[in-house]
Structure formats: C-alpha cells, structure tokens
Write a protein that holds these residues in place. Structure first.
Motif, PDB file in Angstrom:
ATOM      1  N   GLY A   1     -40.423  25.762   3.143  1.00 22.29           N
ATOM      2  CA  GLY A   1     -41.041  24.721   3.159  1.00 22.29           C
ATOM      3  C   GLY A   1     -42.398  25.039   2.322  1.00 22.29           C
ATOM      4  O   GLY A   1     -42.998  26.083   2.616  1.00 22.29           O
ATOM      5  N   PHE A   2     -42.827  23.744   1.386  1.00 26.03           N
ATOM      6  CA  PHE A   2     -43.945  24.161   0.720  1.00 26.03           C
ATOM      7  C   PHE A   2     -45.085  23.156   0.966  1.00 26.03           C
ATOM      8  O   PHE A   2     -46.058  23.177   0.809  1.00 26.03           O
ATOM      9  CB  PHE A   2     -43.489  24.067  -0.723  1.00 26.03           C
ATOM     10  CG  PHE A   2     -42.680  25.048  -1.217  1.00 26.03           C
ATOM     11  CD1 PHE A   2     -43.198  26.402  -1.581  1.00 26.03           C
ATOM     12  CD2 PHE A   2     -41.404  24.876  -1.224  1.00 26.03           C
ATOM     13  CE1 PHE A   2     -42.137  27.371  -2.052  1.00 26.03           C
ATOM     14  CE2 PHE A   2     -40.674  25.822  -1.848  1.00 26.03           C
ATOM     15  CZ  PHE A   2     -40.863  27.035  -2.065  1.00 26.03           C
ATOM     16  N   GLY A   3     -44.484  22.055   1.704  1.00 23.24           N
ATOM     17  CA  GLY A   3     -45.601  21.212   2.518  1.00 23.24           C
ATOM     18  C   GLY A   3     -45.697  20.972   3.787  1.00 23.24           C
ATOM     19  O   GLY A   3     -44.708  21.488   4.405  1.00 23.24           O
ATOM     20  N   PRO A   4     -46.407  20.060   4.434  1.00 25.76           N
ATOM     21  CA  PRO A   4     -46.533  19.842   5.712  1.00 25.76           C
ATOM     22  C   PRO A   4     -45.259  19.288   6.359  1.00 25.76           C
ATOM     23  O   PRO A   4     -44.716  19.903   7.470  1.00 25.76           O
ATOM     24  CB  PRO A   4     -47.574  19.030   5.931  1.00 25.76           C
ATOM     25  CG  PRO A   4     -47.954  18.384   4.898  1.00 25.76           C
ATOM     26  CD  PRO A   4     -47.463  19.331   3.511  1.00 25.76           C
ATOM     27  N   VAL A   5     -44.476  18.425   5.888  1.00 27.16           N
ATOM     28  CA  VAL A   5     -43.262  17.723   6.385  1.00 27.16           C
ATOM     29  C   VAL A   5     -42.086  19.180   6.531  1.00 27.16           C
ATOM     30  O   VAL A   5     -41.630  19.008   7.504  1.00 27.16           O
ATOM     31  CB  VAL A   5     -42.674  16.618   5.576  1.00 27.16           C
ATOM     32  CG1 VAL A   5     -41.310  16.081   6.401  1.00 27.16           C
ATOM     33  CG2 VAL A   5     -43.888  15.459   5.756  1.00 27.16           C
TER      34      VAL A   5
ATOM     35  N   ILE B   1     -39.846  30.248   5.518  1.00 23.05           N
ATOM     36  CA  ILE B   1     -39.973  30.907   4.077  1.00 23.05           C
ATOM     37  C   ILE B   1     -40.817  29.887   3.178  1.00 23.05           C
ATOM     38  O   ILE B   1     -40.987  28.810   3.217  1.00 23.05           O
ATOM     39  CB  ILE B   1     -38.733  30.837   3.545  1.00 23.05           C
ATOM     40  CG1 ILE B   1     -37.840  31.952   3.929  1.00 23.05           C
ATOM     41  CG2 ILE B   1     -38.658  31.198   1.891  1.00 23.05           C
ATOM     42  CD1 ILE B   1     -36.259  31.959   3.603  1.00 23.05           C
ATOM     43  N   THR B   2     -41.974  30.541   2.587  1.00 19.58           N
ATOM     44  CA  THR B   2     -42.436  29.815   1.573  1.00 19.58           C
ATOM     45  C   THR B   2     -43.227  30.816   0.585  1.00 19.58           C
ATOM     46  O   THR B   2     -43.345  32.030   0.775  1.00 19.58           O
ATOM     47  CB  THR B   2     -43.959  29.099   2.300  1.00 19.58           C
ATOM     48  OG1 THR B   2     -44.646  28.423   1.333  1.00 19.58           O
ATOM     49  CG2 THR B   2     -44.797  30.239   2.911  1.00 19.58           C
ATOM     50  N   MET B   3     -43.368  30.173  -0.518  1.00 19.32           N
ATOM     51  CA  MET B   3     -43.982  31.243  -1.600  1.00 19.32           C
ATOM     52  C   MET B   3     -45.620  31.048  -1.986  1.00 19.32           C
ATOM     53  O   MET B   3     -46.036  31.600  -2.821  1.00 19.32           O
ATOM     54  CB  MET B   3     -43.468  30.671  -2.897  1.00 19.32           C
ATOM     55  CG  MET B   3     -41.909  30.803  -2.961  1.00 19.32           C
ATOM     56  SD  MET B   3     -41.282  32.290  -2.735  1.00 19.32           S
ATOM     57  CE  MET B   3     -41.542  33.008  -4.130  1.00 19.32           C
ATOM     58  N   ILE B   4     -46.239  30.558  -1.097  1.00 21.54           N
ATOM     59  CA  ILE B   4     -47.578  30.254  -0.920  1.00 21.54           C
ATOM     60  C   ILE B   4     -48.354  31.014   0.186  1.00 21.54           C
ATOM     61  O   ILE B   4     -48.051  30.675   1.347  1.00 21.54           O
ATOM     62  CB  ILE B   4     -47.965  28.860  -0.963  1.00 21.54           C
ATOM     63  CG1 ILE B   4     -47.251  28.015  -2.148  1.00 21.54           C
ATOM     64  CG2 ILE B   4     -49.650  28.541  -1.013  1.00 21.54           C
ATOM     65  CD1 ILE B   4     -47.496  26.477  -1.833  1.00 21.54           C
TER      66      ILE B   4
ATOM     67  N   SER C   1     -41.854  34.439   5.840  1.00 23.92           N
ATOM     68  CA  SER C   1     -41.447  35.248   4.785  1.00 23.92           C
ATOM     69  C   SER C   1     -41.911  34.684   3.568  1.00 23.92           C
ATOM     70  O   SER C   1     -41.746  33.409   3.474  1.00 23.92           O
ATOM     71  CB  SER C   1     -39.844  35.645   4.663  1.00 23.92           C
ATOM     72  OG  SER C   1     -39.460  36.198   5.758  1.00 23.92           O
ATOM     73  N   GLY C   2     -42.383  35.494   2.563  1.00 24.90           N
ATOM     74  CA  GLY C   2     -43.093  34.930   1.465  1.00 24.90           C
ATOM     75  C   GLY C   2     -42.754  35.767   0.276  1.00 24.90           C
ATOM     76  O   GLY C   2     -42.221  37.046   0.468  1.00 24.90           O
ATOM     77  N   GLY C   3     -42.736  35.003  -1.061  1.00 21.91           N
ATOM     78  CA  GLY C   3     -42.410  36.198  -2.313  1.00 21.91           C
ATOM     79  C   GLY C   3     -43.297  35.645  -3.377  1.00 21.91           C
ATOM     80  O   GLY C   3     -43.713  34.638  -3.374  1.00 21.91           O
ATOM     81  N   THR C   4     -43.368  36.726  -4.268  1.00 18.40           N
ATOM     82  CA  THR C   4     -44.166  36.405  -5.475  1.00 18.40           C
ATOM     83  C   THR C   4     -43.587  37.358  -6.417  1.00 18.40           C
ATOM     84  O   THR C   4     -42.682  38.077  -6.420  1.00 18.40           O
ATOM     85  CB  THR C   4     -45.734  37.284  -5.235  1.00 18.40           C
ATOM     86  OG1 THR C   4     -46.391  36.780  -6.396  1.00 18.40           O
ATOM     87  CG2 THR C   4     -45.606  38.604  -5.035  1.00 18.40           C
TER      88      THR C   4
END
Length: 317
Positions: free
Chosen positions: A171-175, A188-191, A211-214
């Motif tokens: 998810g990248f936004g609130p919804v 999971i998010t990249m931010i 979890s996140g990644g860059t």
C-alpha cells in the motif's frame, strides 16, 4: 530491530544472474530476499523479465533465506486460483520460508491479456476478493466461489504447506494501507513514512510485520552511479499514478525524459559513501519497519555485496 534483506530485480537481471545474486546476498549476511514479479521491465534499458515462479523454484534450492514476492498482482494477468497454487508450491519447496506479497498491480504488466485496466477503487476490490480466494485454497479444501470479480469451481490444492502461506499487502496511500491493515498478514510499502506505519498498526495491523525497500547504486565513482540510475531506473522518480497506468515500456521511456540527473542525485544514494548508505536504510528503521530490503542498481554486484558485508551491515541496528 529490523532484519535487512536483498531485493532481486527481475526487470534488470536474467534467471542465472538472480540466482547468483541471491547466493552472494546470503554470503554477505543479508537475512531475506525480495523478488519482483513483472511481465515487462519498466523500460528497454532494464532489459529482462523472467517468470518469477520459475526463479523462486531455483532459489529454493540455491539458498536458505526466506523469499517473498514484492509484489505479485493476483487479479488480472493471472487468476488468483493459479497464483494460490504457485504460492503454495513455493512454500512447500522452501520449507515454509515463502511469503506472498501482493498488490493491485500496474497496467504495464496486467493489461497484456487484453482486458480493460480498472480504476484504483476496483483494483483494490479485486485484490481483496483475490486474497479471500487464495486463503480458502491454502486450506487444501475444495473451494467453489462465485464473487463479484472471480469464479472458482471445484478447485482444490493438493500440494500445500503445513501452514497457510502468509499474505502481505502492498500500500502506498491511505486506502490501500487500510486494506492491508484489514486483510493482510503484513504490510509492504516503499516509503519510510512513520505516519503510514502507524496508520497500518492502529487500523488493525497491530504487531504484524511492516516491510519496505529501497534502491541504491554502489559505485566508486558517484557521478557514474548517477548516470547509471538515470539510464536504468529514472521511471522510479515519475510522479503520481503514472507507474500504475502507463501501458508499455515505451510509454515509460517517453515519460522519464522529464527526470533529470539532478533529481537522481537528490533522491537516490549513489556512490560509496558508507554513511549515506547506512542513513538510507536507517530511515526505514526509524519509521518503525521490521524488514528493510535494498537493491543494487549498478553493474558492480560483487563490489556492492563486499561493501555491504564489511562496511554497511555491521553499522545497522
């Protein structure tokens, strides 16, 4: 304390290269693997796109690290009943070391089967229903399902792991974050945004893993690293929803002409400054992430893994 993993890029490397990178990652001290699932690369410069489930089968025999898709879209290109079978087999082959990371997908990969690309609201509805279907199939029981978006008739997975495959939701936004909190086994998010992590945890995610990644570009020449990132991964700096709606690598190549090398310098770690690499990963730790994955963009993979083994990973919490 977060775990630190390596992010395998199916858009940039072929199967044999990915397997070798996984071996180097394990030897360097990384604790887990992410692997992307794409039908197309983002642009022709990246140049690869192997079938992720074949690569996971090879990885299960090559390394002992946990493996997760980051992420699979189980809604359009592949029916969720088939994704469930692939995920269950992967979990069996890895001895339970597999997690299924899922998301609502991109037109780049999903529209290839000829269907219309739904709006975001519908894609999230499809994802939630797909998760429901897959969870029922992971039980090993016969499933018949007549839903809004999917039909399953008399389906049963005979090869299933001892425990159901965990499903982490991107998810990248609130919804999408609220959906992950409601139905996911992890987020999971990249931010590295602490407010989104808190939203996930307070919305029902609780202590489930985040979890996140860059992506970084290790190179002893920082300016060469900037040029490499600009050539291969300028698409990551495109704004808004372009990443979800552009339909082909050629469209991404057209759009990424708007991305400058200065934008790369400001937004990506490029070079061999140990402190910069450590600080990039600590941003995720400070935001409350449990697992942090890093991908090397540049060609010097052996240099990258030696650099992280000797200088970066020892400084991380």
């Amino acid at each position: 304390m977060p775990e630190y993993g390596y992010f395998l890029s199916c858009e940039q490397f072929g199967p044999a290269e990915l397997i070798e990178q996984a071996r180097m990652a394990e030897q360097a001290g990384f604790q887990a693997l992410w692997i992307s699932d794409h039908y197309h690369p983002w642009n022709d410069e990246q140049g690869q796109s192997p079938f992720v489930w074949s690569v996971i089968g090879a990885l299960s025999q090559a390394v002992s690290l946990p493996i997760e898709t980051a992420v699979t879209c189980p809604t359009v290109r592949i029916h969720p009943a088939v994704v469930a079978q692939a995920a269950a087999t992967s979990a069996v082959m890895t001895g339970g070391r597999f997690r299924l990371g899922v998301g609502s997908g991109e037109a780049l990969n999903e529209h290839v089967v000829g269907g219309a690309w739904p709006p975001a609201r519908v894609r999230l509805e499809m994802l939630e229903e797909a998760i429901e279907v897959m969870r029922r199939l992971f039980t090993g029981e016969q499933v018949t399902h007549h839903g809004t978006h999917y039909t399953v008739e008399n389906a049963r997975l005979y090869t299933v792991p001892d425990e159901p495959v965990p499903i982490d939701v991107s998810g990248f936004g609130p919804v999408a974050t609220d959906l992950a909190a409601r139905v996911g086994d992890g987020y999971i998010t990249m931010i590295p945004d602490a407010s989104m992590v808190e939203r996930y945890r307070s919305g029902g995610g609780g202590t489930k893993p985040v979890s996140g990644g860059t992506k970084v570009c290790y190179d002893t020449d920082p300016e060469a690293a900037v040029r490499t990132v600009h050539r291969l991964w300028a698409n990551e700096l495109l704004p808004g929803e372009l990443g979800q709606v552009l339909p082909s690598p050629k469209h991404f190549e057209q759009a990424q002409t708007l991305v400058t090398e200065d934008m790369v310098r400001e937004n990506r770690v490029c070079g061999d400054d140990v402190d910069a690499h450590v600080a990039e990963l600590k941003r995720f730790a400070d935001a409350g992430f449990d697992r942090v994955y890093v991908n090397q963009i540049g060609p010097d993979l052996r240099g990258f893994f030696d650099f992280y083994r000797t200088k970066v990973l020892p400084q991380l919490p």
